[in-house]
Design an enzyme around this catalytic site. Structure first.
Site, PDB file in Angstrom:
ATOM      1  N   SER A 174       0.829  -1.198   0.000  1.00 55.77           N
ATOM      2  CA  SER A 174       0.000   0.000   0.000  1.00 55.77           C
ATOM      3  C   SER A 174       0.873   1.261   0.000  1.00 55.77           C
ATOM      4  CB  SER A 174      -0.962  -0.037   1.187  1.00 55.77           C
ATOM      5  OG  SER A 174      -1.996   0.920   1.024  1.00 55.77           O
ATOM      6  N   ASP A 384      -8.505  -5.473  -6.596  1.00 51.85           N
ATOM      7  CA  ASP A 384      -8.238  -4.265  -5.815  1.00 51.85           C
ATOM      8  C   ASP A 384      -8.603  -3.040  -6.642  1.00 51.85           C
ATOM      9  OD1 ASP A 384      -7.266  -2.207  -4.278  1.00 51.85           O
ATOM     10  OD2 ASP A 384      -5.147  -2.716  -4.543  1.00 51.85           O
ATOM     11  N   HIS A 441      -6.987  -5.583  -1.645  1.00 57.25           N
ATOM     12  CA  HIS A 441      -6.013  -4.647  -1.071  1.00 57.25           C
ATOM     13  C   HIS A 441      -5.944  -4.870   0.444  1.00 57.25           C
ATOM     14  CE1 HIS A 441      -3.720  -0.832  -1.414  1.00 57.25           C
ATOM     15  NE2 HIS A 441      -4.066  -0.684  -0.153  1.00 57.25           N
TER      16      HIS A 441
END
Length: 464
Positions: A174, A384, A441
């Site tokens: 991330s 994601d 994610h």
């Protein structure tokens, strides 16, 4: 005068003290831990006014021979304890046997500590159990956090010299996609300049990485089209009328705004972390839809602690409640040797940091590193919507590396686990990009078996 200097001297002497402890058991886990866990602080900064907290877990296979990973979570401000429990660490919550007041832990069969030594670091300062001794020291940024993490790693390795020979990889997911390549450059340049200790840097690993906020956000609309969330005609119209820019929209461009309003209707009920899972909508059912703004491209942050749990639909964020209960338990903090009074509350993701995003696009660091003898693994969950894989693949292509292998599937237990492609530069730098089929994610939380197989093969220099 001496009576004024003594308190200052005492303060300086206390600041430099590092702390590490071996943890043999944890509240919520039955019996002794079947792996070696160490927690501690390392002071960084001119007077070590920033105290970074870490969890270190030795490889369950061969600590001497397996690689050493430094892991950073996203945010910025998300605790590495979240990665340890919900992604790649050896422990996870036993939801079927846990209650609101008594979280129970169990072993994660797909932990990356089966094949690697991992330092889970709470960075930047203010994240997890990391803290500062002065208010001004809580101010941080991409470049400052990277410099402090590099200093942390140098000091940690000098205190753990037996791991100096291990292959070193800087890893994370991330938002750490911005900071990790900066850290790798710091280490590489430090090695070139002869800084101590010399580190056996081999490369870096990034999952679902942020690189450039504007470009990452814009890629959500092309991804929505590819995954049939946005109709062909609407996508083509939006692409034409907005000139491919869905973030910095001209307020006088009525055609673009109309198309984006329709796009917002298509995406507003989608959970960005995984497009097939339910979204947790805690707004009033009577709320009216607002006109288009870039918020549809930004993640909605929900404080799952302050919101009462609902019976339907199930939402993944409910799982995170146990981490708040566990990490804020007094017995847990004493067991982890968290310094009393330093952090009033553990927060999974602290979005109130005094943090400046001073690197607007980290691709420049990847381009710099592509001239070095390093390896890179970039992976993305293909479900994601927060950081779509199409955007990640786009910036990788912009590096203009030499193609080594075509887009092809890889398998786990006979099932397609993802698709990968490989690149090289001057036969020194190698980059592998892969999707994780069905991953969100971030990918290891959704597809732990496949992600363990991926890194096990890649660290062993095997094809995926």
């Amino acid at each position: 005068m001496l009576h004024l200097l003594l308190p200052l001297l005492l303060l300086i002497s206390n600041v430099g003290r590092s702390q590490s402890s071996i943890i043999e058991n944890l509240p919520g886990f039955p019996g002794d831990l079947p792996f070696k866990l160490e927690t501690g602080y390392v002071g960084v900064g001119e007077l070590e006014e920033v105290q970074l907290f870490y969890y270190f877990i030795e490889s369950e296979r061969s600590p001497k021979d397996d690689p050493l990973l430094l892991w950073l979570a996203g945010g910025p401000g998300c605790s590495s304890l979240s990665a340890l429990f919900f992604e790649i660490g050896p422990l996870q919550f036993d939801y079927s046997n846990s209650s609101g007041s008594r979280p129970v832990l169990k072993l994660n069969p797909y932990t990356w500590t089966k094949i690697a030594n991992i330092i889970f670091l709470d960075a930047p300062v203010g994240t997890g159990f990391s803290y500062a001794r002065t208010w001004t020291s809580y101010n941080s940024s991409d470049t400052l956090s990277a410099a402090q993490t590099y200093e942390f790693l140098r000091k940690w390795l000098m205190a753990h010299p037996k791991f100096l020979a291990n292959q070193l990889y800087i890893t994370g997911d991330s938002y750490s996609g911005v900071v990790v390549p900066i850290i790798v450059k710091e280490i590489y340049d430090g090695n070139e300049a002869g800084r101590e200790p010399p580190m056996n840097l081999k490369g870096y690993v990034l999952g679902n990485p942020v690189t450039c906020d504007v470009k990452d956000l814009s890629q959500r609309i092309p991804y929505g089209h590819k995954t049939a969330l946005i109709l062909d005609e609407l996508y083509e119209s939006t692409k034409t009328n907005c000139n491919g820019d869905y973030v910095n929209v001209d307020p006088t461009n009525g055609a673009c705004l109309t198309d984006l309003q329709m796009v917002s209707i298509c995406l507003e009920k989608i959970y960005f972390a995984h497009i097939l899972e339910p979204i947790c909508d805690f707004l009033s059912p009577n709320h009216t839809r607002v006109k288009w703004n870039r918020s549809i491209l930004e993640e909605n942050i929900i404080d799952v602690v302050s919101v009462p749990q609902q019976s339907k639909p199930w939402c993944r964020s409910y799982n995170y409640l146990y981490s708040y209960i566990w990490a804020n338990d007094r017995n847990v903090r004493e067991t982890l040797h968290v310094r009393e009074g330093t952090k009033p509350e553990w927060i999974r993701c602290n979005f109130s940091l005094s943090y400046t995003k001073d690197v607007l696009n980290s691709v420049v660091y990847h381009r710099y590193l592509s001239r070095a003898s390093l390896r890179a693994l970039i992976y993305s969950g293909d479900h994601d919507l927060a950081i779509p894989y199409v955007g990640t693949l786009d910036w990788i292509r912009s590096l203009n590396l030499t193609l080594l292998g075509q887009w092809s599937p890889w398998f786990v237990e006979g099932q397609v686990a993802g698709y990968s492609i490989s690149y090289s530069e001057n036969r020194k730098y190698e980059l592998t990009f892969t999707t994780i089929k069905g991953g969100g994610h971030t990918a290891p939380e959704f597809k732990p078996k496949e992600c363990l197989a991926m890194v096990d093969r890649w660290f062993s220099y095997y094809p995926l």
